[in-house]
Scaffold this motif. Sequence first.
Motif, short mmCIF file in Angstrom:
data_model
loop_
_atom_site.label_atom_id
_atom_site.label_comp_id
_atom_site.label_asym_id
_atom_site.label_seq_id
_atom_site.Cartn_x
_atom_site.Cartn_y
_atom_site.Cartn_z
N VAL A 129 0.78 -1.13 -0.08
CA VAL A 129 -0.07 -0.05 0.03
C VAL A 129 0.86 1.25 0.04
O VAL A 129 2.20 1.02 0.05
N LYS A 130 0.42 2.35 -0.07
CA LYS A 130 1.06 3.61 -0.30
C LYS A 130 2.11 3.75 1.00
O LYS A 130 3.18 4.24 0.78
N LYS A 131 1.65 3.55 1.99
CA LYS A 131 2.66 4.01 3.14
C LYS A 131 3.24 2.74 3.85
O LYS A 131 3.89 2.86 4.90
N GLY A 132 3.08 1.56 3.06
CA GLY A 132 3.88 0.28 3.59
C GLY A 132 3.27 -0.75 3.11
O GLY A 132 3.09 -1.11 1.87
N LEU A 133 2.78 -1.73 4.11
CA LEU A 133 2.33 -3.01 3.93
C LEU A 133 1.19 -3.19 4.71
O LEU A 133 0.97 -2.86 5.88
N ARG A 134 0.31 -3.84 4.20
CA ARG A 134 -1.00 -4.33 5.26
C ARG A 134 -0.57 -5.96 5.23
O ARG A 134 -0.65 -6.64 4.36
N LEU A 135 -0.77 -6.33 6.31
CA LEU A 135 -0.74 -7.92 6.60
C LEU A 135 -2.15 -8.36 7.08
O LEU A 135 -2.86 -7.78 8.04
N GLN A 136 -2.65 -9.42 6.42
CA GLN A 136 -4.10 -9.94 6.74
C GLN A 136 -3.79 -11.50 7.03
O GLN A 136 -3.57 -12.26 6.40
N PRO A 137 -3.85 -11.90 8.52
CA PRO A 137 -3.63 -13.25 9.05
C PRO A 137 -4.89 -14.01 8.83
O PRO A 137 -5.94 -13.67 8.82
N PHE A 138 -4.72 -15.30 8.76
CA PHE A 138 -5.73 -16.20 8.67
C PHE A 138 -5.10 -17.47 9.74
O PHE A 138 -4.20 -18.01 9.41
N HIS A 139 -6.16 -17.68 10.41
CA HIS A 139 -5.74 -18.89 11.44
C HIS A 139 -5.36 -20.26 10.54
O HIS A 139 -4.64 -21.02 11.18
N THR A 140 -6.03 -20.71 9.41
CA THR A 140 -5.90 -21.84 8.82
C THR A 140 -5.58 -21.52 7.38
O THR A 140 -6.06 -20.57 6.79
N CYS A 141 -5.00 -22.58 6.62
CA CYS A 141 -4.84 -22.39 5.30
C CYS A 141 -6.15 -22.24 4.46
O CYS A 141 -6.37 -21.71 3.75
N LEU A 142 -7.20 -23.27 5.14
CA LEU A 142 -8.52 -23.23 4.67
C LEU A 142 -9.31 -22.04 4.75
O LEU A 142 -10.01 -21.44 3.89
N ASP A 143 -8.84 -21.27 5.93
CA ASP A 143 -9.59 -20.10 5.77
C ASP A 143 -9.29 -19.02 4.74
O ASP A 143 -10.04 -18.00 4.48
#
Length: 221
Positions: A129-143
């Motif tokens: 993103v413009k100001k850096g990074l956005r991280l989106q976690p998922f508890h499992t691979c399936l999610d």
Amino acid sequence: MSKNERRFSIIMTVYDQAGELEENLPAFLQQEYEPGYEVIVVDESSTDRSGDVLKLLKNDYPHLYSTFLPKPNRLVSRRKLAFHLGVKASKYEWVIFTKISTKPMATDILKAIADAIDDDAELTLGYSVKKGLRLQPFHTCLDASSHIRRIERKLSKVRERKRMNYTWGRYDFIIMRKDVVYDVLDLFEQKLSPAKMLGIRTSIFMKNLFGRSSTTQLVTE
């Protein structure tokens, strides 16, 4: 393993991208990350100077490794096989799938990622993103399967789009524990009907539009 001991294997595939290797790969190799990391580049039978560029960079960066993917059978997914080779060559518990065009914007970005990763997440999607990074976690691979199935099936078109990448789920890299890598690679191959693709696309858009509180913003300015 604590966050200050976590090591990463950064894996990318290239094909006739000598220019991008020269311009962007040093940014991956110059990360200030004390626990240590490696960068693995899988050359998918390039016909340009990609192989020569990799050889030259290896002289200066001992943590750079490369391997060569011969032209596979047409029935075999080239991208899946290339990442499979990269994983086989990796030695660390955490793996990052990325692409050479996603250039790190700071020398401490790998440290910032390590500090921000959710310990309970098997997999994290990353967005530039413009100001850096956005991280989106998922508890499992399936999610995360809907995001991965949609984007990997439309990869060539996704690469050229810049706006609203997070909202549409157009991630730039995947961070995961090594024990789920092959589950992720299996998702690269799953075929979707047009109706199923539309449903997934809408679901991702609505989830990401109203669920930003579940993400972490890393500012590098």
